[in-house]
Design a protein around this motif. Structure first.
Motif, mmCIF file in Angstrom:
data_model
loop_
_atom_site.group_PDB
_atom_site.id
_atom_site.type_symbol
_atom_site.label_atom_id
_atom_site.label_comp_id
_atom_site.label_asym_id
_atom_site.label_seq_id
_atom_site.Cartn_x
_atom_site.Cartn_y
_atom_site.Cartn_z
ATOM 1 N N GLU A 61 -13.778 12.694 -21.492
ATOM 2 C CA GLU A 61 -14.112 11.646 -22.465
ATOM 3 C C GLU A 61 -15.607 11.320 -22.499
ATOM 4 N N PRO A 62 -16.066 10.829 -23.681
ATOM 5 C CA PRO A 62 -15.303 10.706 -24.919
ATOM 6 C C PRO A 62 -15.090 12.069 -25.568
ATOM 7 N N SER A 63 -13.988 12.205 -26.270
ATOM 8 C CA SER A 63 -13.691 13.479 -26.914
ATOM 9 C C SER A 63 -13.068 13.225 -28.269
ATOM 10 N N GLY A 64 -12.738 14.307 -28.980
ATOM 11 C CA GLY A 64 -12.075 14.190 -30.273
ATOM 12 C C GLY A 64 -12.839 13.336 -31.270
ATOM 13 N N GLY A 65 -12.099 12.555 -32.028
ATOM 14 C CA GLY A 65 -12.700 11.722 -33.055
ATOM 15 C C GLY A 65 -13.683 10.712 -32.501
ATOM 16 N N LEU A 67 -15.718 11.048 -29.942
ATOM 17 C CA LEU A 67 -16.989 11.712 -29.683
ATOM 18 C C LEU A 67 -17.732 11.971 -30.986
ATOM 19 N N ILE A 68 -17.028 12.451 -31.985
ATOM 20 C CA ILE A 68 -17.670 12.745 -33.270
ATOM 21 C C ILE A 68 -18.293 11.483 -33.849
ATOM 22 N N ARG A 69 -17.565 10.396 -33.783
ATOM 23 C CA ARG A 69 -18.069 9.127 -34.324
ATOM 24 C C ARG A 69 -19.335 8.678 -33.579
ATOM 25 N N LEU A 70 -19.310 8.794 -32.255
ATOM 26 C CA LEU A 70 -20.476 8.386 -31.460
ATOM 27 C C LEU A 70 -21.682 9.283 -31.738
ATOM 28 N N LEU A 71 -21.448 10.586 -31.864
ATOM 29 C CA LEU A 71 -22.547 11.508 -32.151
ATOM 30 C C LEU A 71 -23.202 11.169 -33.478
ATOM 31 N N LEU A 72 -22.396 10.871 -34.485
ATOM 32 C CA LEU A 72 -22.945 10.580 -35.809
ATOM 33 C C LEU A 72 -23.608 9.208 -35.869
ATOM 34 N N GLU A 73 -23.154 8.296 -35.027
ATOM 35 C CA GLU A 73 -23.823 6.996 -34.961
ATOM 36 C C GLU A 73 -25.227 7.146 -34.383
ATOM 37 N N ARG A 74 -25.359 8.018 -33.381
ATOM 38 C CA ARG A 74 -26.644 8.158 -32.687
ATOM 39 C C ARG A 74 -27.591 9.138 -33.379
ATOM 40 N N VAL A 75 -27.030 10.200 -33.963
ATOM 41 C CA VAL A 75 -27.868 11.192 -34.652
ATOM 42 C C VAL A 75 -27.211 11.496 -36.005
ATOM 43 N N PRO A 76 -27.376 10.599 -36.975
ATOM 44 C CA PRO A 76 -26.622 10.687 -38.236
ATOM 45 C C PRO A 76 -26.861 11.979 -39.021
ATOM 46 N N GLN A 77 -28.052 12.574 -38.869
ATOM 47 C CA GLN A 77 -28.354 13.760 -39.666
ATOM 48 C C GLN A 77 -27.693 15.025 -39.133
ATOM 49 N N ASP A 91 -4.881 16.018 -33.953
ATOM 50 C CA ASP A 91 -6.222 16.517 -33.674
ATOM 51 C C ASP A 91 -7.082 16.528 -34.936
ATOM 52 N N VAL A 92 -6.516 17.076 -36.011
ATOM 53 C CA VAL A 92 -7.297 17.279 -37.232
ATOM 54 C C VAL A 92 -7.697 15.956 -37.889
ATOM 55 N N LEU A 93 -6.716 15.080 -38.114
ATOM 56 C CA LEU A 93 -6.987 13.874 -38.892
ATOM 57 C C LEU A 93 -8.046 12.978 -38.262
ATOM 58 N N PRO A 94 -7.965 12.672 -36.948
ATOM 59 C CA PRO A 94 -9.018 11.831 -36.367
ATOM 60 C C PRO A 94 -10.402 12.475 -36.451
ATOM 61 N N ALA A 95 -10.460 13.802 -36.313
ATOM 62 C CA ALA A 95 -11.755 14.489 -36.370
ATOM 63 C C ALA A 95 -12.366 14.397 -37.762
ATOM 64 N N VAL A 96 -11.553 14.634 -38.770
ATOM 65 C CA VAL A 96 -12.050 14.574 -40.142
ATOM 66 C C VAL A 96 -12.395 13.143 -40.531
ATOM 67 N N GLU A 97 -11.550 12.210 -40.144
ATOM 68 C CA GLU A 97 -11.820 10.800 -40.456
ATOM 69 C C GLU A 97 -13.085 10.307 -39.760
#
Length: 210
Positions: A61-65, A67-77, A91-97
């Protein structure tokens, strides 16, 4: 496009080594970092600010959705391209959301992976056919009505695309221009109510059009 900066996130060293070796064969790719889990990924991505992050989902952790959310919060580009063996709803839906721009399975051919990385860097959505089908079924869970009729030429274009042909290759096979192929694809997308090639192929298979 040149100089795409990539970070690989996977908790299996063998997978990271394989991806690094494979992606390293492309002159326009630069591996600027790796991580074995979510916490390390956040640190590495903040430090390197890559164009694309290739990440598995199930890791320390953090993983899945999350982790993706945190990465985009910190480095949006940064664009997040999921590369995993898991293609279930959970797996798919949380990642895409959470904002992943692409979702590929690890059995994807290497050329497909290369194209996906470049497309993700351009901001284009990339989905494995099985993932596209799952998302479409989720968005449109009821049984679809009869598909709008595709013309004979549209079916020919769709069949070639389903074989993995590029627009240029399809044009050459049908003795038409690449621009005409693109026009046919736009008509196919509209008739099948899908956003891209992968989704069109998936929808066509489901509806018995291929």
């Amino acid at each position: 496009m040149s100089g795409l900066r990539l970070v690989i996130v996977d908790d299996h060293p063998v997978v990271r080594d394989g991806l690094r070796g494979m992606l390293g064969t492309q002159s326009d790719f630069e591996i600027v970092g790796e991580a074995a889990g979510g916490a390390e990924a956040l640190t590495v991505v903040e430090a390197t600010r890559p164009d694309v992050v290739l990440t598995d989902l199930r890791m320390p952790e953090p993983s899945g959705g999350a982790l993706i959310r945190l990465l985009l919060e910190r480095v949006p580009q940064t664009r997040i391209l999921v590369l995993t063996t898991h293609d279930t709803d959970s797996d798919v839906l949380p990642a895409v959301e959470a904002g992943a721009i692409g979702y590929l399975l690890k059995d994807a051919p290497r050329e497909e992976l290369f194209r996906a990385v470049r497309a993700a860097a351009r901001g284009q959505t990339v989905l494995s056919p099985s993932v596209a089908a799952l998302l479409l079924a989720r968005v449109r869970p009821r049984s679809p009505g009869p598909a709008a009729k595709l013309s004979a030429r549209e079916r020919e274009v769709l069949a070639l695309i389903a074989q993995g042909r590029t627009n240029r290759e399809a044009a050459a096979a049908l003795f038409i221009t690449e621009a005409t192929v693109k026009t046919h694809l736009l008509h196919i997308y509209a008739k099948l109510e899908v956003p891209d090639r992968a989704a069109a192929v998936s929808a066509a298979h489901r509806r018995g059009l291929l």
